[in-house]
Design a protein around this motif. Structure first.
Motif, PDB file in Angstrom:
ATOM      1  N   LEU A  56      88.723  33.903 107.171  1.00  0.00           N
ATOM      2  CA  LEU A  56      89.457  35.278 106.490  1.00  0.00           C
ATOM      3  C   LEU A  56      88.571  34.249 104.781  1.00  0.00           C
ATOM      4  O   LEU A  56      88.908  35.075 104.038  1.00  0.00           O
ATOM      5  N   GLN A  57      87.750  33.565 105.043  1.00  0.00           N
ATOM      6  CA  GLN A  57      86.604  33.174 103.496  1.00  0.00           C
ATOM      7  C   GLN A  57      85.198  33.380 104.648  1.00  0.00           C
ATOM      8  O   GLN A  57      84.853  32.912 105.571  1.00  0.00           O
ATOM      9  N   ARG A  58      83.942  34.417 103.889  1.00  0.00           N
ATOM     10  CA  ARG A  58      82.848  34.851 104.904  1.00  0.00           C
ATOM     11  C   ARG A  58      82.454  33.864 104.041  1.00  0.00           C
ATOM     12  O   ARG A  58      82.267  34.023 102.460  1.00  0.00           O
ATOM     13  N   PRO A  59      81.086  32.846 104.680  1.00  0.00           N
ATOM     14  CA  PRO A  59      80.586  31.931 103.684  1.00  0.00           C
ATOM     15  C   PRO A  59      78.869  33.040 103.016  1.00  0.00           C
ATOM     16  O   PRO A  59      78.955  33.782 103.974  1.00  0.00           O
ATOM     17  N   THR A  60      78.987  32.923 101.855  1.00  0.00           N
ATOM     18  CA  THR A  60      78.093  33.781 101.436  1.00  0.00           C
ATOM     19  C   THR A  60      76.617  32.697 101.764  1.00  0.00           C
ATOM     20  O   THR A  60      75.863  33.780 102.478  1.00  0.00           O
ATOM     21  N   HIS A  61      75.898  31.874 102.749  1.00  0.00           N
ATOM     22  CA  HIS A  61      75.808  31.758 103.622  1.00  0.00           C
ATOM     23  C   HIS A  61      76.256  30.541 103.886  1.00  0.00           C
ATOM     24  O   HIS A  61      76.851  30.388 104.225  1.00  0.00           O
ATOM     25  N   GLY A  62      74.775  30.221 105.236  1.00  0.00           N
ATOM     26  CA  GLY A  62      75.472  29.339 106.240  1.00  0.00           C
ATOM     27  C   GLY A  62      76.165  29.519 107.751  1.00  0.00           C
ATOM     28  O   GLY A  62      76.382  31.201 108.250  1.00  0.00           O
ATOM     29  N   SER A  63      76.058  28.710 108.760  1.00  0.00           N
ATOM     30  CA  SER A  63      76.782  29.803 109.934  1.00  0.00           C
ATOM     31  C   SER A  63      77.452  28.304 110.345  1.00  0.00           C
ATOM     32  O   SER A  63      77.954  27.258 110.099  1.00  0.00           O
ATOM     33  N   VAL A  64      78.594  29.639 111.033  1.00  0.00           N
ATOM     34  CA  VAL A  64      79.653  28.754 111.822  1.00  0.00           C
ATOM     35  C   VAL A  64      80.501  28.960 113.055  1.00  0.00           C
ATOM     36  O   VAL A  64      80.041  29.955 113.016  1.00  0.00           O
ATOM     37  N   LYS A  65      79.900  27.879 113.452  1.00  0.00           N
ATOM     38  CA  LYS A  65      79.713  28.250 115.362  1.00  0.00           C
ATOM     39  C   LYS A  65      81.149  28.008 115.954  1.00  0.00           C
ATOM     40  O   LYS A  65      81.906  26.581 115.116  1.00  0.00           O
ATOM     41  N   ILE A  66      81.967  28.099 116.307  1.00  0.00           N
ATOM     42  CA  ILE A  66      82.766  27.610 117.494  1.00  0.00           C
ATOM     43  C   ILE A  66      82.669  28.023 119.170  1.00  0.00           C
ATOM     44  O   ILE A  66      82.020  29.233 119.089  1.00  0.00           O
ATOM     45  N   ASN A  67      82.929  26.892 119.189  1.00  0.00           N
ATOM     46  CA  ASN A  67      82.233  26.855 120.742  1.00  0.00           C
ATOM     47  C   ASN A  67      80.906  27.751 121.505  1.00  0.00           C
ATOM     48  O   ASN A  67      81.189  28.407 121.615  1.00  0.00           O
ATOM     49  N   ASP A  68      79.659  27.179 120.358  1.00  0.00           N
ATOM     50  CA  ASP A  68      78.512  27.610 120.384  1.00  0.00           C
ATOM     51  C   ASP A  68      78.507  29.442 119.895  1.00  0.00           C
ATOM     52  O   ASP A  68      77.713  30.616 120.808  1.00  0.00           O
ATOM     53  N   ILE A  69      79.750  30.429 119.285  1.00  0.00           N
ATOM     54  CA  ILE A  69      79.925  31.176 119.090  1.00  0.00           C
ATOM     55  C   ILE A  69      79.550  31.250 117.614  1.00  0.00           C
ATOM     56  O   ILE A  69      80.127  30.682 117.082  1.00  0.00           O
ATOM     57  N   GLU A  70      78.967  32.539 117.397  1.00  0.00           N
ATOM     58  CA  GLU A  70      78.410  32.240 116.077  1.00  0.00           C
ATOM     59  C   GLU A  70      79.727  33.518 115.279  1.00  0.00           C
ATOM     60  O   GLU A  70      79.140  34.712 116.272  1.00  0.00           O
ATOM     61  N   MET A  71      80.748  32.552 114.438  1.00  0.00           N
ATOM     62  CA  MET A  71      81.770  33.581 114.145  1.00  0.00           C
ATOM     63  C   MET A  71      80.827  35.002 113.064  1.00  0.00           C
ATOM     64  O   MET A  71      81.214  36.273 112.869  1.00  0.00           O
ATOM     65  N   THR A  72      80.257  34.487 112.452  1.00  0.00           N
ATOM     66  CA  THR A  72      79.858  35.814 111.104  1.00  0.00           C
ATOM     67  C   THR A  72      79.291  37.162 112.027  1.00  0.00           C
ATOM     68  O   THR A  72      78.601  37.869 111.674  1.00  0.00           O
ATOM     69  N   SER A  73      78.791  36.513 113.269  1.00  0.00           N
ATOM     70  CA  SER A  73      78.007  37.929 113.879  1.00  0.00           C
ATOM     71  C   SER A  73      78.416  38.592 114.506  1.00  0.00           C
ATOM     72  O   SER A  73      78.579  39.454 115.435  1.00  0.00           O
TER      73      SER A  73
END
Ligand SMILES: Nc1ncnc2c1ncn2[C@@H]1O[C@H](COP(=O)(O)OP(=O)(O)OP(=O)(O)O)[C@@H](O)[C@H]1O
Length: 257
Positions: A56-73
């Motif tokens: 809901l908020q995209r990070p300016t930098h960094g990685s968000v993984k849920i269950n090893d899946i990169e959410m930002t991609s």
């Protein structure tokens, strides 16, 4: 592999000609089935941080993984499906006033291909789970704060999420109702193996409910660990302050002779 893994998260908000850094240098791992508390004063960056989990908020930098899946991609369609597996509840419930309890609970399924029977059965099951079977056809204005939060919890569970994010969900409730909602969240954690992130400014909520805790200040996590260790041996002055405040208010009164 952790269920949630946030790495080097930074969130900047650009306002006309200045940049506000709401979150920075955050690394956080939440294991499946945990209840993870995030504590901090207003403005510390708690809500912004948890909103990066479902983007809901995209990070300016960094990685968000849920269950090893990169959410930002993820593509927009993939992201929409993943978001369905992350429920959220809020301080002010965010119910639709013109809809009944049952309609509110089923609202997230409005575009789903489930049959009416499937939806009815889901609503029945959730109403029972949160103890609102008799209020199915009531409207939000007819409910107490605690009942409204139960509706919001049922709605957050309608897509069988893996993760529930509770953003100050008990902050508008009295102590007894808070206790009941915390008991319900604990029950959901145990019976549904739901992983729960609890954002609060009340350390007593963490003490009652959470396994792990992170303390935030100025957008950063300044301390984290098991609730037991952090309460027994707080390292930071702010953590100590939250623990002291959670034990109630102590006012020094002047002595009059
Ligand atoms: N959309 C936005 N635009 C600009 N600044 C924002 C935005 N959202 C949050 N902020 C700022 O980011 C900082 C962190 O806010 P955030 O709401 O995440 O804190 P919080 O710890 O959740 O506090 P609260 O409990 O009061 O919501 C604050 O300084 C806030 O003013």
């Amino acid at each position: 592999m952790s269920l949630i893994e946030l790495s080097n998260i930074k969130v900047d908000f650009k306002q006309s000609n200045q940049v506000i850094t709401a979150v920075q240098n955050v690394n956080l791992k939440v294991e499946r089935g945990q209840i993870f508390g995030i504590v901090g004063y207003s403005g510390a960056g708690k809500s912004t941080l948890v909103r990066t989990i479902n983007l809901l908020q995209r990070p300016t930098h960094g990685s968000v993984k849920i269950n090893d899946i990169e959410m930002t991609s993820l593509s927009p369609v993939e992201l929409r499906l993943k978001r369905q597996k992350i429920g959220m509840i809020f301080q002010h419930f965010n119910l639709l006033e013109e809809m009944t309890v049952k309609q509110n609970i089923l609202h997230p399924l409005k575009r789903s291909k489930q049959t009416t029977n499937q939806k009815e059965s889901k609503a029945k099951q959730l109403l029972e789970l949160v103890g609102l079977t008799d209020q199915a056809n009531a409207y939000p204005y007819q409910l107490s704060g605690g009942q409204k939060q139960r509706v919001a919890i049922a709605r957050a569970l309608v897509n069988d999420p893996d993760i529930l994010i509770s953003d100050e969900s008990t902050s508008a409730l009295d102590p007894k109702t808070t206790q009941q909602i915390l008991e319900l969240l604990n029950h959901l954690n145990l019976t549904l193996h739901l992983t729960i992130l609890v954002i609060t400014h009340e350390m007593q909520v963490i003490e009652a409910l959470a396994d792990q805790v992170a303390i935030m200040e100025h957008g950063q996590i300044i301390e984290q660990g098991s609730v037991q260790n952090v309460f027994n041996q707080p390292k930071q002055a702010l953590t100590q302050e939250f623990i002291t405040l959670s034990q109630g208010f102590s006012i020094q009164k002047p002595q009059y002779n």
